[in-house]
Design a protein around this motif. Sequence first.
Motif, PDB file in Angstrom:
ATOM      1  N   ASP A   8       1.036  -1.298  10.228  1.00  0.00           N
ATOM      2  CA  ASP A   8       1.876  -2.614   9.596  1.00  0.00           C
ATOM      3  C   ASP A   8       1.116  -3.970  10.105  1.00  0.00           C
ATOM      4  O   ASP A   8       1.003  -4.836   8.876  1.00  0.00           O
ATOM      5  N   PRO A  11      -4.761  -5.431   8.782  1.00  0.00           N
ATOM      6  CA  PRO A  11      -5.016  -5.824   7.304  1.00  0.00           C
ATOM      7  C   PRO A  11      -4.797  -4.511   6.020  1.00  0.00           C
ATOM      8  O   PRO A  11      -5.191  -3.517   6.636  1.00  0.00           O
ATOM      9  N   GLU A  12      -4.397  -4.890   5.180  1.00  0.00           N
ATOM     10  CA  GLU A  12      -4.168  -3.828   4.049  1.00  0.00           C
ATOM     11  C   GLU A  12      -5.567  -3.077   3.782  1.00  0.00           C
ATOM     12  O   GLU A  12      -5.592  -1.725   3.580  1.00  0.00           O
ATOM     13  N   GLN A  13      -6.511  -3.630   3.653  1.00  0.00           N
ATOM     14  CA  GLN A  13      -7.962  -3.120   3.439  1.00  0.00           C
ATOM     15  C   GLN A  13      -8.162  -2.059   4.564  1.00  0.00           C
ATOM     16  O   GLN A  13      -8.734  -0.977   4.135  1.00  0.00           O
ATOM     17  N   ALA A  15      -6.176  -0.333   6.196  1.00  0.00           N
ATOM     18  CA  ALA A  15      -5.306   0.568   6.183  1.00  0.00           C
ATOM     19  C   ALA A  15      -5.851   1.846   5.022  1.00  0.00           C
ATOM     20  O   ALA A  15      -5.753   3.090   4.933  1.00  0.00           O
ATOM     21  N   GLN A  16      -6.164   1.220   3.950  1.00  0.00           N
ATOM     22  CA  GLN A  16      -6.794   1.807   2.717  1.00  0.00           C
ATOM     23  C   GLN A  16      -7.874   2.867   3.082  1.00  0.00           C
ATOM     24  O   GLN A  16      -8.346   3.483   2.247  1.00  0.00           O
TER      25      GLN A  16
END
Length: 202
Positions: A8, A11-13, A15-16
Amino acid sequence: MTKRPYLDDLPEQFAQLADVTLIAEGVALPAHQAMLAANSLFFGDIFLSSSEANKDTSRGRLRCPLPGHKLDVVLTVLRYCYQYCKLFSSNKPRLESAEDACSLARFAHKYGMQALLRECETFLTTQVKAVEASHDSLDIASVIEWTALAEECGMTQLVAHCELVMAKSWDTSLWQDNRLTVALDVECLALDVVTGLEQQNA
């Protein structure tokens, strides 16, 4: 069902870019092979020897089931694996109970996570020292349990502290038993003396 609370604060990148899915109690936990391999010799070996047949074709991720392990234990392990990515986060995982430490130690031992195993050992050693300082005989049962765990997982420092506390507890119990025996012997002797005097006066 998918969960990823350990990602959480990242960075979202990042996580992806997860390339492995751990499965615990039917829940999918996306993670990164490099991150797990850096923390676990077991996972490193698995990932290096993995085949295309083990991949989740929908996302191109390697699937790694963890049968017999509770979801909350695996989530805590993942928080530890990712904590060093969160240099500025104040929400770093920490051990709060001996029960958690025991569960994590078993997982860490099974999957070759030496850093986590050492952290569990340090926490449990602190708990043993607290038992020693409090002289609480009710906790000796816990110390015996921790000794068995320490021997199973190769936590030599914890074994040494547990054995020391148990030895002291045994000495104390023996002294108390001997004191009770002596007290009973004195009482019986006094009764014999009184009986003898009464017989002489009769």
